[in-house]
Design a protein around this motif. Sequence first.
Motif, PDB file in Angstrom:
ATOM      1  N   VAL A  41       0.669  -1.277   0.012  1.00 41.94           N
ATOM      2  CA  VAL A  41      -0.069   0.050   0.051  1.00 41.94           C
ATOM      3  C   VAL A  41       0.930   1.278   0.108  1.00 41.94           C
ATOM      4  CG1 VAL A  41      -1.998   1.411   1.272  1.00 41.94           C
ATOM      5  CG2 VAL A  41      -1.849  -1.255   1.315  1.00 41.94           C
ATOM      6  N   GLY A  42       0.751   2.097  -1.093  1.00 38.19           N
ATOM      7  CA  GLY A  42       1.335   3.394  -0.954  1.00 38.19           C
ATOM      8  C   GLY A  42       2.920   3.475  -1.621  1.00 38.19           C
ATOM      9  N   ALA A  43       3.369   2.460  -1.925  1.00 37.14           N
ATOM     10  CA  ALA A  43       4.566   2.071  -2.632  1.00 37.14           C
ATOM     11  C   ALA A  43       4.806   0.775  -2.950  1.00 37.14           C
ATOM     12  CB  ALA A  43       5.941   2.449  -1.656  1.00 37.14           C
ATOM     13  N   PRO A  44       5.573   0.488  -4.223  1.00 35.03           N
ATOM     14  CA  PRO A  44       5.676  -0.773  -4.727  1.00 35.03           C
ATOM     15  C   PRO A  44       6.511  -1.709  -3.731  1.00 35.03           C
ATOM     16  CG  PRO A  44       6.689   0.505  -6.314  1.00 35.03           C
ATOM     17  CD  PRO A  44       6.219   1.378  -4.857  1.00 35.03           C
ATOM     18  N   GLN A  45       7.444  -1.294  -2.993  1.00 37.05           N
ATOM     19  CA  GLN A  45       8.203  -2.212  -1.937  1.00 37.05           C
ATOM     20  C   GLN A  45       8.468  -1.440  -0.625  1.00 37.05           C
ATOM     21  OE1 GLN A  45      11.855  -2.798  -4.453  1.00 37.05           O
ATOM     22  NE2 GLN A  45      11.214  -5.049  -4.497  1.00 37.05           N
ATOM     23  N   PHE A  62     -11.890  -6.075   7.660  1.00 36.87           N
ATOM     24  CA  PHE A  62     -12.193  -5.080   8.638  1.00 36.87           C
ATOM     25  C   PHE A  62     -11.079  -4.000   8.688  1.00 36.87           C
ATOM     26  CE2 PHE A  62     -10.977  -3.868  12.876  1.00 36.87           C
ATOM     27  CZ  PHE A  62     -12.192  -3.162  13.303  1.00 36.87           C
ATOM     28  N   TRP A  63      -9.969  -4.649   8.231  1.00 39.05           N
ATOM     29  CA  TRP A  63      -8.740  -3.670   8.268  1.00 39.05           C
ATOM     30  C   TRP A  63      -8.553  -2.619   7.190  1.00 39.05           C
ATOM     31  CZ3 TRP A  63      -6.847  -2.916  12.896  1.00 39.05           C
ATOM     32  CH2 TRP A  63      -6.904  -4.047  13.889  1.00 39.05           C
ATOM     33  N   ASP A  64      -9.303  -2.789   6.119  1.00 39.76           N
ATOM     34  CA  ASP A  64      -8.825  -2.135   4.958  1.00 39.76           C
ATOM     35  C   ASP A  64      -8.758  -0.646   5.117  1.00 39.76           C
ATOM     36  OD1 ASP A  64      -8.547  -4.493   3.625  1.00 39.76           O
ATOM     37  OD2 ASP A  64     -10.352  -4.540   2.644  1.00 39.76           O
ATOM     38  N   GLU A  65      -9.956   0.075   5.644  1.00 41.90           N
ATOM     39  CA  GLU A  65     -10.051   1.441   5.734  1.00 41.90           C
ATOM     40  C   GLU A  65      -8.969   1.969   6.840  1.00 41.90           C
ATOM     41  OE1 GLU A  65     -13.554   3.113   8.016  1.00 41.90           O
ATOM     42  OE2 GLU A  65     -14.246   0.813   8.132  1.00 41.90           O
ATOM     43  N   HIS A  66      -8.726   1.104   7.652  1.00 44.43           N
ATOM     44  CA  HIS A  66      -7.761   1.628   8.552  1.00 44.43           C
ATOM     45  C   HIS A  66      -6.252   1.630   8.284  1.00 44.43           C
ATOM     46  CE1 HIS A  66     -11.126   1.254  11.484  1.00 44.43           C
ATOM     47  NE2 HIS A  66     -11.240   0.064  11.398  1.00 44.43           N
ATOM     48  N   VAL A  67      -5.849   0.687   7.364  1.00 41.83           N
ATOM     49  CA  VAL A  67      -4.735   0.599   6.970  1.00 41.83           C
ATOM     50  C   VAL A  67      -4.347   1.754   5.787  1.00 41.83           C
ATOM     51  CG1 VAL A  67      -3.278  -0.572   5.134  1.00 41.83           C
ATOM     52  CG2 VAL A  67      -4.112  -1.735   7.095  1.00 41.83           C
ATOM     53  N   GLN A  68      -5.553   2.312   5.104  1.00 39.07           N
ATOM     54  CA  GLN A  68      -5.767   3.311   4.176  1.00 39.07           C
ATOM     55  C   GLN A  68      -5.454   4.576   5.096  1.00 39.07           C
ATOM     56  OE1 GLN A  68      -5.476   3.321   0.838  1.00 39.07           O
ATOM     57  NE2 GLN A  68      -5.560   1.268   0.528  1.00 39.07           N
ATOM     58  N   SER A  69      -5.985   4.494   6.086  1.00 40.77           N
ATOM     59  CA  SER A  69      -6.099   6.079   6.939  1.00 40.77           C
ATOM     60  C   SER A  69      -4.572   6.094   7.431  1.00 40.77           C
ATOM     61  CB  SER A  69      -7.199   5.781   8.215  1.00 40.77           C
ATOM     62  OG  SER A  69      -6.457   4.921   9.184  1.00 40.77           O
ATOM     63  N   LEU A  70      -3.668   4.928   7.509  1.00 41.78           N
ATOM     64  CA  LEU A  70      -2.383   5.469   8.091  1.00 41.78           C
ATOM     65  C   LEU A  70      -1.509   6.335   7.093  1.00 41.78           C
ATOM     66  CD1 LEU A  70      -1.249   1.934   9.105  1.00 41.78           C
ATOM     67  CD2 LEU A  70      -1.708   3.619  10.503  1.00 41.78           C
ATOM     68  N   GLY A  71      -1.767   6.501   6.025  1.00 37.11           N
ATOM     69  CA  GLY A  71      -1.379   7.403   4.861  1.00 37.11           C
ATOM     70  C   GLY A  71       0.220   7.373   4.856  1.00 37.11           C
ATOM     71  N   ARG A  75       3.486  -2.802   3.572  1.00 39.77           N
ATOM     72  CA  ARG A  75       2.794  -4.085   3.345  1.00 39.77           C
ATOM     73  C   ARG A  75       1.965  -4.404   4.441  1.00 39.77           C
ATOM     74  NH1 ARG A  75       3.055  -7.677  -0.457  1.00 39.77           N
ATOM     75  NH2 ARG A  75       4.551  -6.658  -1.800  1.00 39.77           N
ATOM     76  N   THR A  76       0.873  -4.904   3.804  1.00 37.38           N
ATOM     77  CA  THR A  76      -0.059  -5.609   5.066  1.00 37.38           C
ATOM     78  C   THR A  76      -0.148  -7.093   4.780  1.00 37.38           C
ATOM     79  OG1 THR A  76      -1.994  -5.730   3.446  1.00 37.38           O
ATOM     80  CG2 THR A  76      -1.689  -3.722   4.818  1.00 37.38           C
TER      81      THR A  76
END
Length: 242
Positions: A41-45, A62-71, A75-76
């Motif tokens: 998320v947010g970068a290739p590596q 459940f975690w999708d929106e919370h991961v995106q909110s980290l900005g 990698r998840t």
Amino acid sequence: MREPRTAAVLLAVSLLGMACASARSTAPEVPSPLVYKSEAVGAPQPEALLVALHFSGSSPAFWDEHVQSLGIPVRTLLPQGPRPRRDGFTWFQADHEAKTGEGKTEDVERMATRIAELIREVRAAHPEIRRVVVTGFSYGGDLAWMLALRHPELVDAAVPMGTRLLGDPARELPASLRVRVLQGEQDAIIPVQRTRERVAELKGRGVPIDVRTFPDLGHDVSPALLEDWRAFVRQSLQGPVD
């Protein structure tokens, strides 16, 4: 004169077959590999890995929106509990809550070991990963804590939420490890005073752990809790925590 010998051979073969069948029936069940998803998320590596563990009856989504909110680039690793429950999945068998504290701890240790193998697998596939943070809520929180406790070589920081903090350190934990427990003060499942006492006991034994509690919050998450979660996780993924 051959009949008794033939009967004896047949009996021996029959008994051997029964023994083999019995051995098969009592052999320990080999658990199937856990289902999980892992993505950048947010970068290739990304150089940081976030392992997030859902609560019982939920799913990795459940975690999708919370991961995106980290900005931040991350990698998840989002494992899925192996057993269906309600509209989602759970981590343990139906008798988990009926067990003693020791039995619950053993369940959590076994599942944490399986998740630790996933972390190793993802790290082997992505050697650029330098930091690992684990988090989870409720049963997922129990697992996040157990990963930090039993597999500290894999974990740089942990944020268990709504957790019972089962188990005790079997060895000294590294000073670089950081654990922040988040919990509602109105939690009807895990009394907040018990959590505070447990954290104080662990700190007294040298465990690098602290707790943040939230008024008017039960066994749940809230905007205030999630704000604290984001700040700690973001800082932990990007570098050492002060």
